[in-house]
Design an enzyme around this catalytic site. Structure first.
Site: not given
Ligand SMILES: NC(=O)c1ccc[n+]([C@@H]2O[C@H](COP(=O)([O-])OP(=O)(O)OC[C@H]3O[C@@H](n4cnc5c(N)ncnc54)[C@H](OP(=O)(O)O)[C@@H]3O)[C@@H](O)[C@H]2O)c1
Length: 354
Positions: A262-264, A274, A89, A270
């Site tokens: 988990p939040l896709a 589009t 990371y 939000g």
């Molecule tokens: N094991 C693996 O292969 C793997 C792969 C990927 C990730 N991970 C782990 O899982 C964690 C979560 O993964 P992820 O970051 O993909 O998950 P996520 O929680 O689904 O997505 C987070 C991203 O979505 C954005 N977001 C959330 N709500 C939003 C909204 N309403 N409007 C605009 N943007 C929004 C966030 O932006 P903001 O920052 O602006 O809030 C952030 O950049 C990572 O930190 C990492 O620790 C593991």
């Protein structure tokens, strides 16, 4: 654009202001045991992929450290004690930034659970081009852990996960690496990420101790782990390969399933929809309605859907913004009914239920 941790960063997150924090929030965050270990972790973990400036090549700045301070303050405020790292990371800078702030707060180490991952590498290949590969060799696993411990500034990792399956892996070699790390006290427990049931069973057959976690992409918009349970024997369905029996296996063996993304990435809570498929647009609207009915944030509904699954799925959040983190942990204050849960699944699926 405001830099993480810099002036105006939190304010410009696009989030409405949430209610001021009260200690009730911390009280709703339960601690759950990780089977086969002494560890008790919050129902939700904080992912650290967004720390240290992401996948750019710049040096660490004071803003990155401030981002970690706010992140850790928020974790403390809402009762989160699990932090998910990976050696890759921000090319190591996520762990480095975390480590710098951990050093300022030495008493914190014993109160939190630090998990990191190893295996993903980028090496210079033929013609000077970088090649992405996965390396579960004895030497690489040991070197990776030494790097993690140095950057985080800790003597031990609570959990080490193998990041993605290495097709060239040898079970005996991984077992030897785990045994060395355990004996030296550098790693307490081991798990995997993005592995199917058969890969887990293969690896487990070489290990004296149970694998304790598998981190997989799971959300309302990445719901193959549910789909495989309902669409078996349905010729017309979109049956996803590779997930057969994963959640059942993890439940039987006491392996903690963790959900990444988990939040896709906010698509149902939000972020702009589009151009997205109809199912995404309709489900985002349904999430909004349910949030209003339950009096919680939209993020909470999306995460409550994962929390309601009986496998005890532990969402690993990706945002590092305090306001969005607070909005997310509201998921622990509600439980979706069976009707709401299936309604959300069917809507996101975009197909009639079998
Ligand atoms: N094991 C693996 O292969 C793997 C792969 C990927 C990730 N991970 C782990 O899982 C964690 C979560 O993964 P992820 O970051 O993909 O998950 P996520 O929680 O689904 O997505 C987070 C991203 O979505 C954005 N977001 C959330 N709500 C939003 C909204 N309403 N409007 C605009 N943007 C929004 C966030 O932006 P903001 O920052 O602006 O809030 C952030 O950049 C990572 O930190 C990492 O620790 C593991």
């Amino acid at each position: 654009m405001a830099q993480p941790g810099g002036p105006g960063w939190e304010r410009r997150s696009g989030l409405r202001k949430t209610e001021p924090y009260t200690s009730e929030w911390r009280q709703t965050m339960k601690r759950v045991p990780i089977p086969h270990t002494e560890l008790e972790v919050s129902q939700i973990g904080f992912g650290c992929m967004g720390l240290g400036g992401g996948f750019t090549q710049g040096p660490l700045s004071a803003g990155h450290e401030q981002q970690v301070r706010l992140f850790l303050d928020t974790a403390d405020e809402v009762g989160v004690n699990l932090f998910d790292h990976a050696d890759i990371y921000a090319f190591g800078r996520a762990e480095e930034a975390f480590g710098k702030v951990l050093k300022e707060r030495p008493s914190l180490r014993d109160r939190i659970v630090i998990q990191s991952k190893c295996g993903l590498r980028r090496l210079e290949g033929p013609y000077g081009k970088p090649v992405a590969l996965i390396d579960f060799s004895y030497e690489h696993i040991l070197a990776s852990v030494d790097g993690i411990l140095r950057r985080v500034g800790t003597g031990y990792l609570d959990i080490l996960l193998l990041h993605r399956p290495d097709v060239l892996m040898e079970g005996e070699e991984v077992a030897r690496a785990f045994a060395t790390l355990k004996k030296s006290g550098k790693v307490r427990h081991f798990g995997v990420s993005n592995q199917n049931r058969y890969q887990m069973e293969y690896l487990q057959s070489f290990l004296p101790d149970p694998l304790v976690a598998n981190q997989v992409q799971m959300s309302l918009l990445h719901s193959g782990f549910v789909e495989q349970g309902i669409s078996f024997n349905q010729s017309a369905s979109a049956y996803p390969d590779g997930l057969e029996g994963l959640s059942e296996y993890c439940r039987m063996k006491g392996v903690k399933l963790q959900a990444w993304a988990p939040l896709a990435r906010g698509l149902l809570s939000g972020a702009a929809v589009t151009g997205q498929p109809d199912a995404v647009i309709k489900t985002a609207a349904l999430v909004k309605d349910l949030a209003a009915q339950h009096g919680v944030s939209v993020e909470a509904i999306v995460l409550a859907w994962l929390l309601r699954h009986p496998a005890g799925i532990l969402p690993i959040l990706g945002t590092t913004r305090p306001e969005r983190l607070r909005a997310c942990v509201q998921a622990t204050t509600i439980e979706l009914s069976r009707l709401e849960w299936y309604g959300l699944f069917a809507s996101a699926r975009g197909l009639p239920m079998p």
